[in-house]
Design a protein around this motif. Sequence first.
Motif, short mmCIF file in Angstrom:
data_model
loop_
_atom_site.label_atom_id
_atom_site.label_comp_id
_atom_site.label_asym_id
_atom_site.label_seq_id
_atom_site.Cartn_x
_atom_site.Cartn_y
_atom_site.Cartn_z
N VAL A 134 0.83 -1.20 0.00
CA VAL A 134 0.00 0.00 0.00
C VAL A 134 0.87 1.25 0.00
O VAL A 134 0.61 2.21 -0.74
N ALA A 135 1.90 1.26 0.81
CA ALA A 135 2.79 2.43 0.87
C ALA A 135 3.45 2.68 -0.48
O ALA A 135 3.55 3.83 -0.94
N ALA A 136 3.89 1.62 -1.15
CA ALA A 136 4.54 1.77 -2.44
C ALA A 136 3.56 2.24 -3.51
O ALA A 136 3.89 3.10 -4.34
N LEU A 137 2.35 1.70 -3.50
CA LEU A 137 1.33 2.11 -4.47
C LEU A 137 0.96 3.57 -4.28
O LEU A 137 0.84 4.33 -5.25
N ARG A 138 0.78 3.98 -3.03
CA ARG A 138 0.43 5.38 -2.76
C ARG A 138 1.58 6.31 -3.15
O ARG A 138 1.35 7.38 -3.74
N ALA A 139 2.81 5.91 -2.88
CA ALA A 139 3.95 6.73 -3.25
C ALA A 139 4.07 6.89 -4.76
O ALA A 139 4.60 7.89 -5.26
N ALA A 140 3.56 5.90 -5.50
CA ALA A 140 3.59 5.96 -6.96
C ALA A 140 2.42 6.77 -7.52
O ALA A 140 2.28 6.87 -8.75
N GLY A 141 1.57 7.32 -6.65
CA GLY A 141 0.50 8.19 -7.10
C GLY A 141 -0.85 7.54 -7.23
O GLY A 141 -1.80 8.17 -7.71
N LEU A 142 -1.00 6.29 -6.79
CA LEU A 142 -2.29 5.63 -6.88
C LEU A 142 -3.12 5.88 -5.62
O LEU A 142 -2.58 5.86 -4.51
N ALA A 143 -4.40 6.11 -5.79
CA ALA A 143 -5.31 6.12 -4.66
C ALA A 143 -5.52 4.67 -4.23
O ALA A 143 -5.57 3.77 -5.07
N VAL A 144 -5.63 4.43 -2.94
CA VAL A 144 -5.79 3.07 -2.43
C VAL A 144 -7.19 2.95 -1.82
O VAL A 144 -7.51 3.62 -0.83
N LEU A 145 -8.03 2.13 -2.43
CA LEU A 145 -9.40 1.94 -1.97
C LEU A 145 -9.58 0.51 -1.49
O LEU A 145 -9.19 -0.43 -2.19
N ALA A 146 -10.16 0.35 -0.32
CA ALA A 146 -10.46 -0.97 0.21
C ALA A 146 -11.92 -1.30 -0.06
O ALA A 146 -12.80 -0.46 0.14
#
Length: 282
Positions: free
Chosen positions: A175-187
């Motif tokens: 999740v941290a890597a995805l967010r750092a790459a600019g993606l919104a993280v939705l559960a």
Amino acid sequence: MTNTRAERVKAVRALSGRSVRQRSGLFLAEGPQCVREAVRFASVRDVYATAAAAERYGAILDDAAARGMRVQLASDEVLAAMSADAQGLVAVVAQESPTLEAVLASGPALVAVLATVRDPGNAGTVIRAADAAGADAVVLTAESVDIFNPKTVRATAGSLFHLPVVTGEQLADAVAALRAAGLAVLAADGAGEHDLDDLLDVAGRAAVAADDPAAVTDAADAVPDLARATAWVFGNEAWGLAPADRELADAVVRVPLRGQAESLNLATAATVCLYASARAQR
């Protein structure tokens, strides 16, 4: 090949076991659809076919031979000894291990993350749905099922060979890597504070606001934008996402249930969410 006790037959059959797959770095693609896609998109060592399958699916074997793959005819008994689900065709395929770093370097717009998903059929079906929705990758946490499990491979219907599937990640790190790459993280969770239909109603408004701030209401500004690059996190089949895992996400989203059904199964909910993002992004 006619000897069901041959060492090669035993070696192929042994790939149904996880320990053998881990030691050898190989796995099985079973049935015409999986074998066809493996031949087209993966590193195949061997293809085995019955005479009837060779006649019916000759184009697959021709393609394999043209790509330098070893093609071997075998009796019905040998194919049955290799795999009960071969349907006359089975391929031995080299495992690939894409990394999350490589996936993120490609600038993904849509990623599915499976957290502690342990059912092979569900995991394979989500990979297939992600492929169909145009997702760029699937990520499985370390506690999830082995994607090279024969049931998982069959459930992907060949999609395993179409997009990178990253395994062995810790959810918090992913999740941290995805967010750092600019993606919104939705559960995705049935108790989510946001309704998926409501998000679709306002998807893309943030982009409009860049040119015309008056075009977006405060309410629309306050919700996740499905038109953004997004990573969806899906939880275990039985208990969903743990509270601590839900808290890792930027927002928790529920799929609306219009009828009397109590819930949707994992693969169905994942398909709905991935297609919602795909629609909004396009």
